[in-house]
Design an enzyme around this catalytic site. Sequence first.
Site, PDB file in Angstrom:
ATOM      1  NE  ARG A  36      53.196 -10.933 -26.341  1.00  0.00           N
ATOM      2  CZ  ARG A  36      53.578  -9.676 -26.147  1.00  0.00           C
ATOM      3  NH1 ARG A  36      54.861  -9.420 -25.935  1.00  0.00           N
ATOM      4  NH2 ARG A  36      52.698  -8.697 -26.156  1.00  0.00           N
ATOM      5  CE  LYS A 197      42.221  10.012 -20.237  1.00  0.00           C
ATOM      6  NZ  LYS A 197      43.532  10.595 -19.869  1.00  0.00           N
ATOM      7  N   GLY A 354      44.831  -4.412 -25.883  1.00  0.00           N
ATOM      8  CA  GLY A 354      44.967  -5.023 -24.560  1.00  0.00           C
ATOM      9  C   GLY A 354      43.670  -5.209 -23.809  1.00  0.00           C
ATOM     10  N   GLY A 377      49.895  -2.273 -30.062  1.00  0.00           N
ATOM     11  CA  GLY A 377      50.173  -1.068 -30.837  1.00  0.00           C
ATOM     12  C   GLY A 377      50.158  -1.294 -32.338  1.00  0.00           C
TER      13      GLY A 377
END
Length: 395
Positions: A36, A197, A354, A377
């Site tokens: 990062r 899911k 991820g 996110g």
Amino acid sequence: MAWKTLDQMDLDGKRVLTRVDINVPVEEGRVTDATRIERIAPTIRDILDKGGRPILLAHFGRPKGQVVEDMSLAPLVPALEAAFGAEVVFVADCRGPAAEAAAEALAPGQVLLCENTRFHAGEEKNDADLAAEMAKLGDVYVNDAFSAAHRAHASTEAIAHHLPACAGRLMEAELSALEAALGDPRRPVAAVVGGAKVSTKLDLLSNLIARVDMLIIGGGMANTFLAAQGIDVGKSLCEHEMTGTAREIAEKAAAGGCEILLPRDVVVAREFKAGAAHEVVKAEACPADAMILDAGPDSIAHVKEVIDRAATLIWNGPLGAFEIAPFDAATNAAADHAAARTAAGELTSVAGGGDTVAALNKAGAAERFSYISTAGGAFLEWMEGKTLPGVAALG
């Protein structure tokens, strides 16, 4: 959406308040993965080259508005200096007299690192007063933390209203890639959506079926869609309570002209472990005592054919239980095929999330994709069609 870049800003002699994501792993006071930090280096070097004095704002961990010694940014200074090739000065606050004095004293060629913004409770509350105090440190605001852009925090949203604002190089690359994938893409557009899911990706699926031409569903999610068609998926991971929702999504996709692809054949096993005994069966022929753990060879061929038809590919989530062989075959094969078409200049491919990054790295395909987002996110919320506060504030 219109947002300015570093090229449109006069930075010479200016204090350039730069929001970055340097939330990196640290063990025993040393950075163990500087990825990062390396990704923001082009922005910092550009600011320095343009005569600006970079002042870094960043969060680290979740101190919840308290000063937590283990979450100080001070240990990051050596890794930042190595990445930037410049001296990095540290100041133990991101607001107030000490921070303001350090910002004023910063010499050309130096970088100032301010202490963890989340040491102040107002950061995560998007507090206007905290933002105004932080804004005193700079003359220009640069946001290079796309990964935090989905959060309306003082250092990502409120502060942008106090200073001339623009996107840093990493933010610019991310937004350009996402615009190419969903904003104004080359068509046809295909999307791979996998993972465990359906319930966690309802907004994503609902947005994509209105925007893409072909939607490839894999992983545990595919089992729920198969069950929605009345297919017995045995002991497979499946959200049986979501089958009605899966049917609704499929119906909306069909009505809107979006083709949904589900596995035609599957790899099944009685236990989930490396090298477990397994077999390939038709999707509708899963034994009652078995689990679907990957897509089969016929399904892989079908996915490759769709990728061949596509001009743009969006990828989020694996096609099977990619963590262990042999249930990584579908993900590896499809990723390699997409990477090869991208390398040949035939496909624009954008991936994020991820598990996605881990899966594409494992497949050896990540470096050949057009763009890999590590934003998590923020990437998902953009793909869901949501407005990101940190991006909107730059407009």
